[in-house]
Write an enzyme that holds these catalytic residues in place. Structure first.
Site, PDB file in Angstrom:
ATOM      1  N   LYS A 113       0.820  -1.214   0.000  1.00 21.09           N
ATOM      2  CA  LYS A 113       0.000   0.000   0.000  1.00 21.09           C
ATOM      3  C   LYS A 113       0.853   1.263   0.000  1.00 21.09           C
ATOM      4  CE  LYS A 113      -4.386  -1.707   1.721  1.00 21.09           C
ATOM      5  NZ  LYS A 113      -5.415  -1.618   2.772  1.00 21.09           N
ATOM      6  N   LYS A 195      -5.227 -11.206  -8.051  1.00 22.28           N
ATOM      7  CA  LYS A 195      -6.481 -11.373  -7.333  1.00 22.28           C
ATOM      8  C   LYS A 195      -7.546 -10.402  -7.869  1.00 22.28           C
ATOM      9  CE  LYS A 195      -8.282 -10.793  -2.664  1.00 22.28           C
ATOM     10  NZ  LYS A 195      -8.022 -10.358  -1.301  1.00 22.28           N
ATOM     11  N   LYS A 198     -11.459  -5.232  -5.424  1.00 19.24           N
ATOM     12  CA  LYS A 198     -12.635  -4.371  -5.344  1.00 19.24           C
ATOM     13  C   LYS A 198     -12.279  -2.914  -5.583  1.00 19.24           C
ATOM     14  CE  LYS A 198     -12.539  -4.491  -0.312  1.00 19.24           C
ATOM     15  NZ  LYS A 198     -13.286  -4.446   0.930  1.00 19.24           N
TER      16      LYS A 198
END
Ligand code: TRP
Length: 332
Positions: A113, A195, A198
């Site tokens: 992140k 992956k 979202k």
């Protein structure tokens, strides 16, 4: 015998995908009757990356309505919003003093992140695992169902619990990650090595959202990247087709082997259409139910108030014990 306590949470950031459903929510449904379950909307974790306030508020309610629409029974388990229970932040503060900067700097998600949001490497982002440890430890949870990407966080929660218990005496139950069975990880439809996310912004066809309408779902599956060859078979050298087989079998409730047999001799095009239709058929009633719940504001806020109250009581008990152990004056 007392039931084991299970804890999990999802951040109300981004739109939930079928990956979140297959990997998390779906599995929780079956667990609610076996364990004492706490499920949270982790909105305090969400603000570690920038969020639009109105959107965060809306998504928190949408997520709660979605949980219920998917079959989480708010009578049977405790469904609540993290920020409505102040003990999360309070316990996090205590645990911060037992956590080393070095170990937080080494966390995989923090490094990822930080690279992704280089302009906003804030303290919250670094403290994220400690807040998550506080979530879990507050409820004396034994089991924490999470996806593979969250196991490192559960490990840290275990380490912190053990560290606290060693220093101050037995206080926390040491939790364990509860990894859901193989096939739980759903990959991007466009890059099956990644992956399904979202918060995908680059490629709108990569993720199928639980809120997508029928046409969108079918179109996304039609455009899904497949592999060379023409066989519909689950294997490592066929990441695209394997991913679609996983999705199909999850929504159909059949094994991957059965799905392979069903499509034996059939082409990719026909298979992709069948997957799209299956997912669209399955999502339609959930979406209708979510909409109905969201429209009933009094019902939803009642559920969340009751959930917060139950969570508060459990959390208060643990926190009071923690405060006593660390020597915080709590009045006479
Ligand atoms: N970090 C988790 C995720 O992004 C969400 C989360 C927050 C969580 N607190 C938790 C999961 C406690 C399990 C237990 O998926």
């Amino acid at each position: 015998m007392e039931e084991k306590i299970l804890y999990s949470a999802i951040q109300p950031s981004g739109n939930l995908t079928i990956g979140n459903y297959i990997g998390s929510i779906r599995n929780w449904i079956g667990l609610q009757s076996k364990f004492t379950c706490f499920f949270a909307m982790a909105n305090m974790h969400a603000i570690t990356v920038r969020q639009d306030p109105a959107q965060l508020r809306r998504r928190t309610l949408e997520l709660a309505a979605l949980y219920i629409a998917c079959g989480i029974d708010p009578e049977q388990c405790t469904l609540y919003v993290q920020s409505q229970v102040p003990q999360h932040a309070e316990l996090c503060w205590v645990l911060n003093s037992l956590t080393y900067v070095g170990e937080m700097e080494r966390m995989t998600q923090f490094k990822d992140k930080s690279a992704k949001h280089a302009e906003n490497i804030n303290m919250g982002l670094m403290d994220y695992p400690v807040l998550m440890a506080a979530d879990i430890l507050l409820y004396q949870a034994e089991l924490v169902p999470v996806g593979q990407d969250q196991t490192q966080h559960v490990e840290i929660a275990r380490d912190i619990a053990i560290r606290f218990n060693n220093r101050y005496g037995e206080t926390f139950r040491v939790p364990e990650a509860f990894i859901v069975k193989q096939g739980a990880k759903i990959m991007s439809l466009q890059e099956p090595s990644k992956k399904m996310s979202k918060s995908e912004t680059e490629n709108p066809n990569a993720s199928v959202y639980l809120t997508d309408d029928r046409d969108t779902i079918i179109r996304k599956f039609k455009r899904a990247v497949t592999d060379s060859g023409s066989e519909i078979r689950f294997s490592e050298d066929k990441p695209g087709i394997s991913n679609l087989l996983t999705i199909y079998s999850a929504y159909r409730g059949v094994s991957v082997g059965d799905a392979e047999r069903e499509f034996e001799g059939k082409g990719y095009g026909e298979f992709k259409l069948a997957v799209g239709e299956t997912v669209a058929d399955a999502l339609a009633p959930v979406q209708a139910e979510q909409k109905r719940i969201l429209a009933d504001k009094a019902y939803l806020s009642g559920i969340l108030a009751a959930g917060a109250e139950r969570a508060f009581k459990a959390a208060r008990k643990t926190l009071s014990k923690v405060y006593r152990k660390v020597g915080f004056y709590q009045g006479d």
